[in-house]
Design a protein around this motif. Structure first.
Motif, short mmCIF file in Angstrom:
data_model
loop_
_atom_site.label_atom_id
_atom_site.label_comp_id
_atom_site.label_asym_id
_atom_site.label_seq_id
_atom_site.Cartn_x
_atom_site.Cartn_y
_atom_site.Cartn_z
N PHE A 6 0.81 -1.21 0.00
CA PHE A 6 0.00 0.00 0.00
C PHE A 6 0.84 1.27 0.00
CE2 PHE A 6 -3.43 -2.57 2.40
CZ PHE A 6 -3.80 -3.18 1.22
N GLN A 7 2.14 1.14 -0.27
CA GLN A 7 2.99 2.32 -0.40
C GLN A 7 2.89 2.88 -1.81
OE1 GLN A 7 7.06 1.48 0.64
NE2 GLN A 7 6.54 0.57 2.62
N SER A 8 3.35 4.12 -1.98
CA SER A 8 3.42 4.71 -3.31
C SER A 8 4.40 3.92 -4.17
CB SER A 8 3.88 6.17 -3.21
OG SER A 8 2.98 6.92 -2.42
N GLN A 9 3.99 3.59 -5.38
CA GLN A 9 4.83 2.81 -6.27
C GLN A 9 4.94 3.50 -7.62
OE1 GLN A 9 6.31 0.15 -5.20
NE2 GLN A 9 5.16 -0.35 -3.35
N SER A 10 6.07 3.29 -8.28
CA SER A 10 6.24 3.81 -9.63
C SER A 10 5.27 3.13 -10.58
CB SER A 10 7.68 3.58 -10.09
OG SER A 10 7.79 3.74 -11.50
N VAL A 11 4.60 3.92 -11.41
CA VAL A 11 3.69 3.35 -12.41
C VAL A 11 4.46 2.41 -13.34
CG1 VAL A 11 2.22 3.89 -14.38
CG2 VAL A 11 2.10 5.29 -12.32
N LEU A 12 5.68 2.78 -13.69
CA LEU A 12 6.49 1.95 -14.58
C LEU A 12 6.82 0.60 -13.94
CD1 LEU A 12 8.96 4.57 -16.10
CD2 LEU A 12 6.96 3.54 -17.18
N VAL A 13 7.18 0.63 -12.65
CA VAL A 13 7.52 -0.62 -11.97
C VAL A 13 6.29 -1.51 -11.84
CG1 VAL A 13 8.26 -1.62 -9.78
CG2 VAL A 13 9.50 0.32 -10.74
N SER A 14 5.15 -0.92 -11.46
CA SER A 14 3.93 -1.70 -11.33
C SER A 14 3.54 -2.33 -12.67
CB SER A 14 2.78 -0.82 -10.82
OG SER A 14 3.06 -0.32 -9.53
N SER A 15 3.65 -1.55 -13.75
CA SER A 15 3.31 -2.06 -15.07
C SER A 15 4.27 -3.14 -15.52
CB SER A 15 3.29 -0.91 -16.09
OG SER A 15 2.35 0.08 -15.73
N ALA A 16 5.57 -2.94 -15.25
CA ALA A 16 6.57 -3.93 -15.63
C ALA A 16 6.39 -5.23 -14.86
CB ALA A 16 7.98 -3.37 -15.40
N THR A 17 6.06 -5.10 -13.58
CA THR A 17 5.83 -6.29 -12.76
C THR A 17 4.67 -7.10 -13.29
OG1 THR A 17 6.68 -5.15 -10.79
CG2 THR A 17 5.33 -7.11 -10.44
N ARG A 18 3.58 -6.40 -13.63
CA ARG A 18 2.42 -7.11 -14.18
C ARG A 18 2.76 -7.76 -15.52
NH1 ARG A 18 -3.74 -4.75 -14.92
NH2 ARG A 18 -4.61 -6.57 -15.96
N ALA A 19 3.55 -7.07 -16.34
CA ALA A 19 3.91 -7.63 -17.65
C ALA A 19 4.72 -8.92 -17.49
CB ALA A 19 4.70 -6.60 -18.45
N ILE A 20 5.66 -8.92 -16.53
CA ILE A 20 6.46 -10.12 -16.29
C ILE A 20 5.59 -11.25 -15.77
CG2 ILE A 20 8.32 -11.09 -14.88
CD1 ILE A 20 9.66 -8.36 -14.95
N GLU A 21 4.66 -10.92 -14.87
CA GLU A 21 3.76 -11.95 -14.34
C GLU A 21 2.91 -12.56 -15.46
OE1 GLU A 21 1.65 -9.81 -11.35
OE2 GLU A 21 3.06 -10.34 -9.76
N LYS A 22 2.40 -11.72 -16.35
CA LYS A 22 1.58 -12.22 -17.46
C LYS A 22 2.41 -13.07 -18.41
CE LYS A 22 -1.59 -9.71 -19.34
NZ LYS A 22 -2.33 -8.61 -20.03
N LEU A 23 3.67 -12.67 -18.63
CA LEU A 23 4.55 -13.45 -19.50
C LEU A 23 4.82 -14.82 -18.90
CD1 LEU A 23 6.33 -13.50 -22.04
CD2 LEU A 23 8.19 -12.57 -20.64
N ASN A 24 5.12 -14.86 -17.60
CA ASN A 24 5.35 -16.14 -16.94
C ASN A 24 4.11 -17.02 -16.99
OD1 ASN A 24 7.99 -15.50 -16.22
ND2 ASN A 24 7.42 -14.68 -14.23
N GLU A 25 2.95 -16.39 -16.84
CA GLU A 25 1.70 -17.15 -16.86
C GLU A 25 1.42 -17.71 -18.25
OE1 GLU A 25 -1.64 -18.88 -15.24
OE2 GLU A 25 -0.09 -17.75 -14.18
N SER A 26 1.58 -16.89 -19.28
CA SER A 26 1.29 -17.34 -20.64
C SER A 26 2.27 -18.41 -21.10
CB SER A 26 1.32 -16.15 -21.61
OG SER A 26 2.60 -15.54 -21.63
N ASN A 27 3.51 -18.35 -20.61
CA ASN A 27 4.52 -19.35 -20.98
C ASN A 27 4.54 -20.55 -20.04
OD1 ASN A 27 5.41 -17.77 -23.12
ND2 ASN A 27 7.00 -16.75 -21.91
N ARG A 28 3.65 -20.53 -19.06
CA ARG A 28 3.62 -21.59 -18.04
C ARG A 28 5.00 -21.79 -17.42
NH1 ARG A 28 -1.12 -24.48 -18.22
NH2 ARG A 28 -2.43 -24.14 -20.06
#
Length: 275
Positions: free
Chosen positions: A155-177
């Motif tokens: 719940f701390q302030s986070q960089s929009v870029l870091v949050s977006s990059a984190t989600r992108a990596i998570e989605k990549l890992n998920e799609s590639n199993r």
């Protein structure tokens, strides 16, 4: 699971460390107020905006009593208008918190005693990292020294870029199993949580060591990004639905206390099948 982290995970960890440790007073663009009122009523909106079963709540009036007399008037008004208000006030106190990151060996046999020993204790479990986080959390008198806060990392302030990059990596890992990728990412954030005590801050600034002692109000609640300035649109709450940032899936399983150990053993067996 390998012992080394990928470059992308390391970069995220370094960025988070710099943002929270070296720039502890960064503030973010807060999300919209979840409470909206008009001339006739107020509505409490679901801040996450994800699950259909978390519907908006309506109320005819919203009050923020600042004194005991204002609180009594609010309760009297609720009773007079047949509104459902029933609560009990408790005297102020402090809490002492220590987080112990350790191996998860024996967690299935220790959870009962841990719960009995600590009034507010809990156990966080990271099966893929073979790690359990025991929270030793006790009530202390209000006169005890300590003015800490629980500025929970999520719940701390986070960089929009870091949050977006984190989600992108998570989605990549998920799609590639990519199971190993998921585990490495989880390990990255676990290491960071341990480094900063998951957001616990001695004297409201940074984490300097255990135990962390503060009032119940400051140790039980968190959400610093909600009270920040709107002048930094590059920073926001990581879960802010206005950006393609972090997204959480939360589910709950309820077991009788006597059966919970069996659940842990079953999960460990499944985990060990994919070493």
């Amino acid at each position: 699971m390998g012992k080394f982290l990928s470059l992308s995970h390391v970069l995220i960890l370094i960025f988070l460390m710099k943002s929270s440790i070296f720039c502890p007073h960064l503030h973010a663009m807060p999300p919209p107020n979840p409470i909206q009122c008009n001339a006739t009523s107020c509505t409490l909106h679901n801040a996450y905006g994800v699950w259909g079963d978390r519907r908006d709540c309506g109320s005819s009036k919203l009050v923020y009593p600042a004194t005991e007399e204002e609180l009594r008037l609010a309760v009297a008004n609720a009773n007079q208008n047949n509104l459902k208000v029933k609560f009990k006030l408790e005297g102020a106190f402090k809490r002492s918190i220590t987080l112990n990151f350790t191996k998860d060996e024996g967690i299935e046999d220790e959870y009962m005693e841990h719960g009995k020993k600590y009034e507010f204790g809990d156990i966080g479990w990271y099966p893929s990292a073979y790690t359990a986080v025991y929270r030793y959390d006790q009530r202390l008198p209000l006169t005890t020294s300590g003015d800490a806060v629980n500025d929970f990392l999520g719940f701390q302030s986070q960089s929009v870029l870091v949050s977006s990059a984190t989600r992108a990596i998570e989605k990549l890992n998920e799609s590639n199993r990519d199971v190993k990728g998921k585990c490495k990412m989880a390990e990255t954030f676990m290491v960071y949580r341990k480094l900063i005590a998951n957001g616990l801050k001695n004297k409201k600034l940074i984490f300097t060591g255990y135990p962390v002692i503060g009032t119940q109000a400051k140790m039980q609640t968190s959400g610093s990004c909600l009270y920040s300035s709107p002048l930094r649109p590059d920073l926001t709450c990581g879960w802010d639905p206005r950006i393609k940032g972090l997204k959480f899936y939360e589910t709950t399983a309820i077991f009788p206390a006597s059966k919970f150990g069996d659940f842990i053993r079953d999960v460990k067996k499944l985990r060990d099948l994919i070493k």
